[in-house]
Design an enzyme around this catalytic site. Structure first.
Site: not given
Ligand code: CTP
Length: 400
Positions: A207-208
């Site tokens: 993810g980020n």
């Protein structure tokens, strides 16, 4: 500019620009507003409470208790549709930034739920001091609206930045905010926001750090302009609140692609603010991946580029906006995305700018449009940045 029926609390603090506030009260009332005025002790040296009582036709409030009367700061904050702090001195600004509460103005500010507009006034050197800049950045991060200082003659006799905006400009600022003229009334808009999670196995993902705040602010600003908004939101704890926003929750880039491409069929405006994963695991393990060797290699495959996909199917009358978060060669990379993804505008933010990018409540953006010079905007709250983006979208649509 109409402020018909709006209830406004005007807080006046200690700056020479306070002498302009009876005129400001007059203009607010002329625009249709009802006004209650608060003053700090320092403000009383620059403007007479009697003058403010006379023009506002309401008693001026100076302290939390006036003799036997309790000035209910919570009630004042709830009564108001907007609070204006004008002039806002360097001292009050610092108190607002740090949540101090030693007078009625600060107490009403802290308890108010309405939009708050801050019009600072101070000498240029005070305005340029890093602590003032930091305080401005902090209060913007809390979602307040800044009515910028102007350049001109200052009380010190010097000429420079730091003058309070003129009362006419302050009224105009509010008028625009409350504008009943909804330029996107009935228009269908689509916004993507937040990160995507690409599952490796049932318990892990790639993810980020995107929070979704900027995209949600754009969705809110579009809805405030009258648009019917579909928000395709990746995994985020943030939520949109406007009644004109329908949220579709998704997790992965693939899910975001499907939901966004479907919603684009009805949309006249699409703003893709999501931080979509560019790669996903080639395979998603059905069971938790167990720890074995000292290294583990993952094979990643490209996700579909949603913005580029929409750029290919875009029809005349559809306006497509992308974002670009860059860390280097910002303008060149953003300009490349504008062309390659066939967007009508790219909103570029650089991680090099303090207060910009993921997680912050502020942003510093540059807008790129085909054949036009880039427009760089100052650091502002994400709500104000979103309003500016929507202003440019309206302009783009007028040119269609
Ligand atoms: N975008 C998208 N789908 C993707 C990747 C990006 O729709 N799979 C959109 C983003 O929502 C944003 C724009 O494309 O509006 C630019 O995203 P960004 O991450 O800055 O650029 P990329 O195209 O992914 O290129 P790079 O990562 O190399 O900078």
């Amino acid at each position: 500019m109409s402020l018909k029926g709006k209830k406004i609390v005007l807080a006046v603090t200690g700056s020479i620009a306070a002498y302009k506030t009876p005129h400001l009260v007059r203009l607010l009332i002329k625009a249709g507003a009802e006004v209650q005025v608060l003053v700090t002790d320092a403000a009383k040296s620059f403007v007479s409470p009697l003058a403010l009582t006379t023009v506002s036709k309401n008693p001026v409030h100076g302290s939390i208790s006036d003799g036997d009367t309790w000035n209910n700061h919570v009630a004042l904050g709830l009564w108001a549709d907007a609070m204006i702090i004008a002039p806002c001195s360097a001292n009050t600004l610092a108190k607002l930034a740090h949540g101090l509460c030693d007078n009625l103005v600060c107490a009403v500010y802290l308890s108010a739920r309405c939009p708050i507009f801050i019009a600072p006034a101070m000498d240029e050197d005070m305005w340029k001091h890093p602590s003032t800049a930091a305080n401005i950045s902090t209060i913007l991060g809390y979602g307040n609206h800044l009515i910028p200082v102007t350049h001109g003659e200052l009380a010190s006799g010097l000429v420079g930045e730091g003058r309070m905006a003129e009362p006419e400009d302050i009224v105009q600022h509010l008028g625009f905010f409350f504008s009943v003229n909804k330029p996107l009334q009935g228009v269908h808009a689509l916004v993507t926001a937040g990160p995507t999670y690409e599952l490796l196995d049932p318990v892990r993902f790639i993810g980020n750090f995107s929070t979704g705040k900027m995209g949600i602010a754009v969705a809110e600003a579009l809805a405030q302009s009258g648009a019917e908004v579909t928000l395709v939101l990746g995994p985020s704890t943030e939520r949109a609140v406007h009644g004109n926003i329908k949220t579709i929750h998704v997790t992965s880039a693939d899910e975001m692609y499907t939901a966004t491409t479907e919603a684009f069929k009805q949309a006249e405006i699409a703003v893709l603010a999501a931080a979509v994963a560019d790669y996903k695991p080639a395979e998603q393990a059905a069971d938790k991946i167990k720890k074995k060797e000292s290294t583990l290699s993952l094979e990643l495959v490209k996700t579909k580029d949603i913005l580029a996909g929409l750029g290919k199917i875009k029809q005349p009358g559809q306006t497509l906006i992308g974002f670009a978060l860059e860390t280097n060669n910002e303008l060149a990379y953003a300009a490349k995305k504008l062309v390659e993804k066939n967007a009508d505008m790219i909103v570029m933010n650089s991680l090099k700018d303090e207060g910009a990018g993921f997680g912050h409540d502020t942003n510093k953006i540059t807008l790129l449009k085909p054949g036009k010079e880039p427009v760089s905007l100052p650091l502002q709250s994400k709500a104000d940045a979103a309003a500016a983006i929507v202003g440019h979208i309206v302009e783009l649509r007028c040119a269609l």
